[in-house]
Design a protein around this motif. Sequence first.
Motif, PDB file in Angstrom:
ATOM      1  N   ASP A 117       0.846  -1.192   0.000  1.00  0.00           N
ATOM      2  CA  ASP A 117       0.000   0.000   0.000  1.00  0.00           C
ATOM      3  C   ASP A 117       0.882   1.243   0.000  1.00  0.00           C
ATOM      4  O   ASP A 117       1.882   1.298   0.720  1.00  0.00           O
ATOM      5  CB  ASP A 117      -0.893  -0.002   1.247  1.00  0.00           C
ATOM      6  CG  ASP A 117      -2.013   1.024   1.176  1.00  0.00           C
ATOM      7  OD1 ASP A 117      -2.909   0.847   0.329  1.00  0.00           O
ATOM      8  OD2 ASP A 117      -1.990   1.985   1.960  1.00  0.00           O
ATOM      9  N   PRO A 118       0.537   2.261  -0.793  1.00  0.00           N
ATOM     10  CA  PRO A 118       1.323   3.496  -0.809  1.00  0.00           C
ATOM     11  C   PRO A 118       0.821   4.527   0.195  1.00  0.00           C
ATOM     12  O   PRO A 118       1.129   5.715   0.063  1.00  0.00           O
ATOM     13  CB  PRO A 118       1.119   3.989  -2.248  1.00  0.00           C
ATOM     14  CG  PRO A 118      -0.287   3.585  -2.562  1.00  0.00           C
ATOM     15  CD  PRO A 118      -0.504   2.270  -1.842  1.00  0.00           C
ATOM     16  N   ALA A 119       0.039   4.092   1.203  1.00  0.00           N
ATOM     17  CA  ALA A 119      -0.701   4.973   2.121  1.00  0.00           C
ATOM     18  C   ALA A 119      -1.851   5.614   1.358  1.00  0.00           C
ATOM     19  O   ALA A 119      -1.852   6.797   1.031  1.00  0.00           O
ATOM     20  CB  ALA A 119       0.191   6.022   2.776  1.00  0.00           C
ATOM     21  N   ASN A 120      -2.847   4.786   1.051  1.00  0.00           N
ATOM     22  CA  ASN A 120      -4.011   5.197   0.273  1.00  0.00           C
ATOM     23  C   ASN A 120      -5.227   4.502   0.864  1.00  0.00           C
ATOM     24  O   ASN A 120      -5.108   3.441   1.477  1.00  0.00           O
ATOM     25  CB  ASN A 120      -3.822   4.802  -1.195  1.00  0.00           C
ATOM     26  CG  ASN A 120      -4.858   5.427  -2.104  1.00  0.00           C
ATOM     27  OD1 ASN A 120      -5.544   6.375  -1.733  1.00  0.00           O
ATOM     28  ND2 ASN A 120      -4.974   4.902  -3.298  1.00  0.00           N
ATOM     29  N   ASN A 121      -6.371   5.105   0.698  1.00  0.00           N
ATOM     30  CA  ASN A 121      -7.590   4.511   1.230  1.00  0.00           C
ATOM     31  C   ASN A 121      -7.968   3.270   0.422  1.00  0.00           C
ATOM     32  O   ASN A 121      -7.883   3.276  -0.811  1.00  0.00           O
ATOM     33  CB  ASN A 121      -8.726   5.536   1.187  1.00  0.00           C
ATOM     34  CG  ASN A 121      -9.902   5.123   2.045  1.00  0.00           C
ATOM     35  OD1 ASN A 121      -9.757   4.355   2.984  1.00  0.00           O
ATOM     36  ND2 ASN A 121     -11.071   5.629   1.719  1.00  0.00           N
ATOM     37  N   GLY A 122      -8.378   2.220   1.090  1.00  0.00           N
ATOM     38  CA  GLY A 122      -8.808   0.995   0.434  1.00  0.00           C
ATOM     39  C   GLY A 122     -10.149   0.544   0.977  1.00  0.00           C
ATOM     40  O   GLY A 122     -10.842   1.280   1.674  1.00  0.00           O
ATOM     41  N   SER A 123     -10.513  -0.716   0.679  1.00  0.00           N
ATOM     42  CA  SER A 123     -11.827  -1.204   1.094  1.00  0.00           C
ATOM     43  C   SER A 123     -11.761  -2.695   1.375  1.00  0.00           C
ATOM     44  O   SER A 123     -11.020  -3.434   0.711  1.00  0.00           O
ATOM     45  CB  SER A 123     -12.859  -0.930  -0.006  1.00  0.00           C
ATOM     46  OG  SER A 123     -14.151  -1.358   0.370  1.00  0.00           O
ATOM     47  N   VAL A 124     -12.524  -3.147   2.359  1.00  0.00           N
ATOM     48  CA  VAL A 124     -12.641  -4.573   2.649  1.00  0.00           C
ATOM     49  C   VAL A 124     -14.107  -4.866   2.944  1.00  0.00           C
ATOM     50  O   VAL A 124     -14.808  -4.058   3.567  1.00  0.00           O
ATOM     51  CB  VAL A 124     -11.731  -4.977   3.834  1.00  0.00           C
ATOM     52  CG1 VAL A 124     -12.138  -4.310   5.137  1.00  0.00           C
ATOM     53  CG2 VAL A 124     -11.674  -6.492   3.976  1.00  0.00           C
ATOM     54  N   ALA A 125     -14.594  -6.022   2.472  1.00  0.00           N
ATOM     55  CA  ALA A 125     -16.006  -6.375   2.655  1.00  0.00           C
ATOM     56  C   ALA A 125     -16.156  -7.877   2.541  1.00  0.00           C
ATOM     57  O   ALA A 125     -15.356  -8.559   1.893  1.00  0.00           O
ATOM     58  CB  ALA A 125     -16.876  -5.684   1.607  1.00  0.00           C
ATOM     59  N   ARG A 126     -17.212  -8.407   3.165  1.00  0.00           N
ATOM     60  CA  ARG A 126     -17.545  -9.830   2.999  1.00  0.00           C
ATOM     61  C   ARG A 126     -18.122 -10.036   1.608  1.00  0.00           C
ATOM     62  O   ARG A 126     -18.964  -9.257   1.138  1.00  0.00           O
ATOM     63  CB  ARG A 126     -18.548 -10.275   4.043  1.00  0.00           C
ATOM     64  CG  ARG A 126     -17.985 -10.334   5.441  1.00  0.00           C
ATOM     65  CD  ARG A 126     -19.016 -10.754   6.446  1.00  0.00           C
ATOM     66  NE  ARG A 126     -19.425 -12.158   6.284  1.00  0.00           N
ATOM     67  CZ  ARG A 126     -19.859 -12.914   7.284  1.00  0.00           C
ATOM     68  NH1 ARG A 126     -19.939 -12.412   8.486  1.00  0.00           N
ATOM     69  NH2 ARG A 126     -20.217 -14.158   7.076  1.00  0.00           N
ATOM     70  N   PHE A 127     -17.700 -11.104   0.939  1.00  0.00           N
ATOM     71  CA  PHE A 127     -18.276 -11.420  -0.362  1.00  0.00           C
ATOM     72  C   PHE A 127     -19.713 -11.903  -0.211  1.00  0.00           C
ATOM     73  O   PHE A 127     -20.569 -11.590  -1.038  1.00  0.00           O
ATOM     74  CB  PHE A 127     -17.439 -12.492  -1.068  1.00  0.00           C
ATOM     75  CG  PHE A 127     -18.021 -12.940  -2.377  1.00  0.00           C
ATOM     76  CD1 PHE A 127     -17.827 -12.187  -3.518  1.00  0.00           C
ATOM     77  CD2 PHE A 127     -18.791 -14.094  -2.461  1.00  0.00           C
ATOM     78  CE1 PHE A 127     -18.384 -12.577  -4.728  1.00  0.00           C
ATOM     79  CE2 PHE A 127     -19.350 -14.500  -3.662  1.00  0.00           C
ATOM     80  CZ  PHE A 127     -19.136 -13.740  -4.806  1.00  0.00           C
ATOM     81  N   TRP A 140     -15.095 -15.676   3.157  1.00  0.00           N
ATOM     82  CA  TRP A 140     -14.578 -15.028   1.955  1.00  0.00           C
ATOM     83  C   TRP A 140     -14.615 -13.508   2.121  1.00  0.00           C
ATOM     84  O   TRP A 140     -15.674 -12.928   2.400  1.00  0.00           O
ATOM     85  CB  TRP A 140     -15.406 -15.409   0.736  1.00  0.00           C
ATOM     86  CG  TRP A 140     -15.195 -16.808   0.257  1.00  0.00           C
ATOM     87  CD1 TRP A 140     -14.678 -17.860   0.955  1.00  0.00           C
ATOM     88  CD2 TRP A 140     -15.523 -17.314  -1.039  1.00  0.00           C
ATOM     89  NE1 TRP A 140     -14.658 -18.990   0.181  1.00  0.00           N
ATOM     90  CE2 TRP A 140     -15.161 -18.690  -1.043  1.00  0.00           C
ATOM     91  CE3 TRP A 140     -16.089 -16.758  -2.175  1.00  0.00           C
ATOM     92  CZ2 TRP A 140     -15.344 -19.499  -2.168  1.00  0.00           C
ATOM     93  CZ3 TRP A 140     -16.269 -17.560  -3.294  1.00  0.00           C
ATOM     94  CH2 TRP A 140     -15.899 -18.912  -3.289  1.00  0.00           C
ATOM     95  N   LEU A 141     -13.479 -12.868   1.954  1.00  0.00           N
ATOM     96  CA  LEU A 141     -13.372 -11.419   2.050  1.00  0.00           C
ATOM     97  C   LEU A 141     -12.896 -10.834   0.732  1.00  0.00           C
ATOM     98  O   LEU A 141     -12.017 -11.393   0.072  1.00  0.00           O
ATOM     99  CB  LEU A 141     -12.396 -11.010   3.158  1.00  0.00           C
ATOM    100  CG  LEU A 141     -12.651 -11.513   4.577  1.00  0.00           C
ATOM    101  CD1 LEU A 141     -11.602 -10.937   5.523  1.00  0.00           C
ATOM    102  CD2 LEU A 141     -14.051 -11.163   5.038  1.00  0.00           C
ATOM    103  N   MET A 142     -13.455  -9.687   0.375  1.00  0.00           N
ATOM    104  CA  MET A 142     -12.991  -8.917  -0.779  1.00  0.00           C
ATOM    105  C   MET A 142     -12.167  -7.741  -0.273  1.00  0.00           C
ATOM    106  O   MET A 142     -12.470  -7.147   0.761  1.00  0.00           O
ATOM    107  CB  MET A 142     -14.179  -8.374  -1.585  1.00  0.00           C
ATOM    108  CG  MET A 142     -15.191  -9.429  -2.024  1.00  0.00           C
ATOM    109  SD  MET A 142     -14.534 -10.579  -3.231  1.00  0.00           S
ATOM    110  CE  MET A 142     -13.975  -9.460  -4.506  1.00  0.00           C
ATOM    111  N   PHE A 143     -11.138  -7.379  -1.036  1.00  0.00           N
ATOM    112  CA  PHE A 143     -10.294  -6.244  -0.670  1.00  0.00           C
ATOM    113  C   PHE A 143      -9.869  -5.510  -1.935  1.00  0.00           C
ATOM    114  O   PHE A 143      -9.575  -6.133  -2.956  1.00  0.00           O
ATOM    115  CB  PHE A 143      -9.050  -6.710   0.091  1.00  0.00           C
ATOM    116  CG  PHE A 143      -8.088  -5.592   0.425  1.00  0.00           C
ATOM    117  CD1 PHE A 143      -8.355  -4.720   1.468  1.00  0.00           C
ATOM    118  CD2 PHE A 143      -6.938  -5.408  -0.313  1.00  0.00           C
ATOM    119  CE1 PHE A 143      -7.488  -3.689   1.767  1.00  0.00           C
ATOM    120  CE2 PHE A 143      -6.057  -4.380  -0.028  1.00  0.00           C
ATOM    121  CZ  PHE A 143      -6.336  -3.513   1.021  1.00  0.00           C
TER     122      PHE A 143
END
Length: 324
Positions: A117-127, A140-143
């Motif tokens: 990561d370059p220090a940026n906003n990301g996202s994580v969620a259940r599939f 199962w997780l999505m990222f």
Amino acid sequence: HERITAEIKNPAWAGMFAASGEGIQLRHGTHKGRLIQQYAIRNNGANYAVSAYSDDHGATWRMGTPVGPGGDENKTVELSDGRVMLNNRSAPYRTVAYSSDGGVTYTPFQQDTELPDPANNGSVARFAPGVAASHPRASWLMFSNTATTNSRSNLTVRLSCDNGQNWPIRKTAEAGSAAYSTLTPLGDGTKGNDRVGMLWERDNYRHITYSSFDLQWLGGVCAPVTVTPPASLPAGRTTEVTVRVVSQNDVTLPSGSVSLTLPSGWSAPSVTVPALNPGQGANMRIPVTVPANATAGKVPTTATYLVRGSQRSYGDHTLTVTAP
């Protein structure tokens, strides 16, 4: 609209803001129904991550205990075992923390070296947010994030089949300039054609784009790949590198192959992986030939497991080259 600043902000904090993207609602366990929204705060000259939570559908809110320092924009996701995982913006790798009390307190941050990561906003969620905790897809997780360490580019979507312990499946959504992204499951995750929506910035912030994709687009298979090389690979010689593949599928995987991505001039054959039953693993030995003129030092490699003709999983590692 409702102002909740007085309910959740400690007056000693220099500032705070809600992490862009979306919060979550817990679906299982003691805190079923709880709303959780992520914040970044500034306290005593350092940054922390913290969860605000509501147990009455947003009528009132409380603030949990900040985790840090080193916190920044962050997201949470409910794991199949009832814990909450916090995934935090951080360079050169994302950092994660875990809560066993519904987001009130978290363990200290630890790096996830599979998530550059370059220090940026990301996202994580259940599939598959709607399935029972015992369902195979509950873990199962999505990222999504810009998967580099030095630029906001290479927006990548990943899938973990084990609550984020491994991220063997990945697909590039935008190789060029990209920035923030947020993911939303568009179904309950039980159907083969269930899709995930992604809203993301691209082209040096000129556009905000909506995309959606399914498992077929990801083209992955739940089978983490690990590379275990010897202490060193002498230049001018052939040395075996061990690649382990473990099936996390609930059905038998047919025979496949594993290969290594190597620099120009190096050579290594593709090796056959036998059929794998659920939970079964296999150690494959790949002979890697390093040219005599190879420069001593660290060399990155990626192991690719291919099965059913198009489904892939990946594992990254670094090889050490020494003088002959």
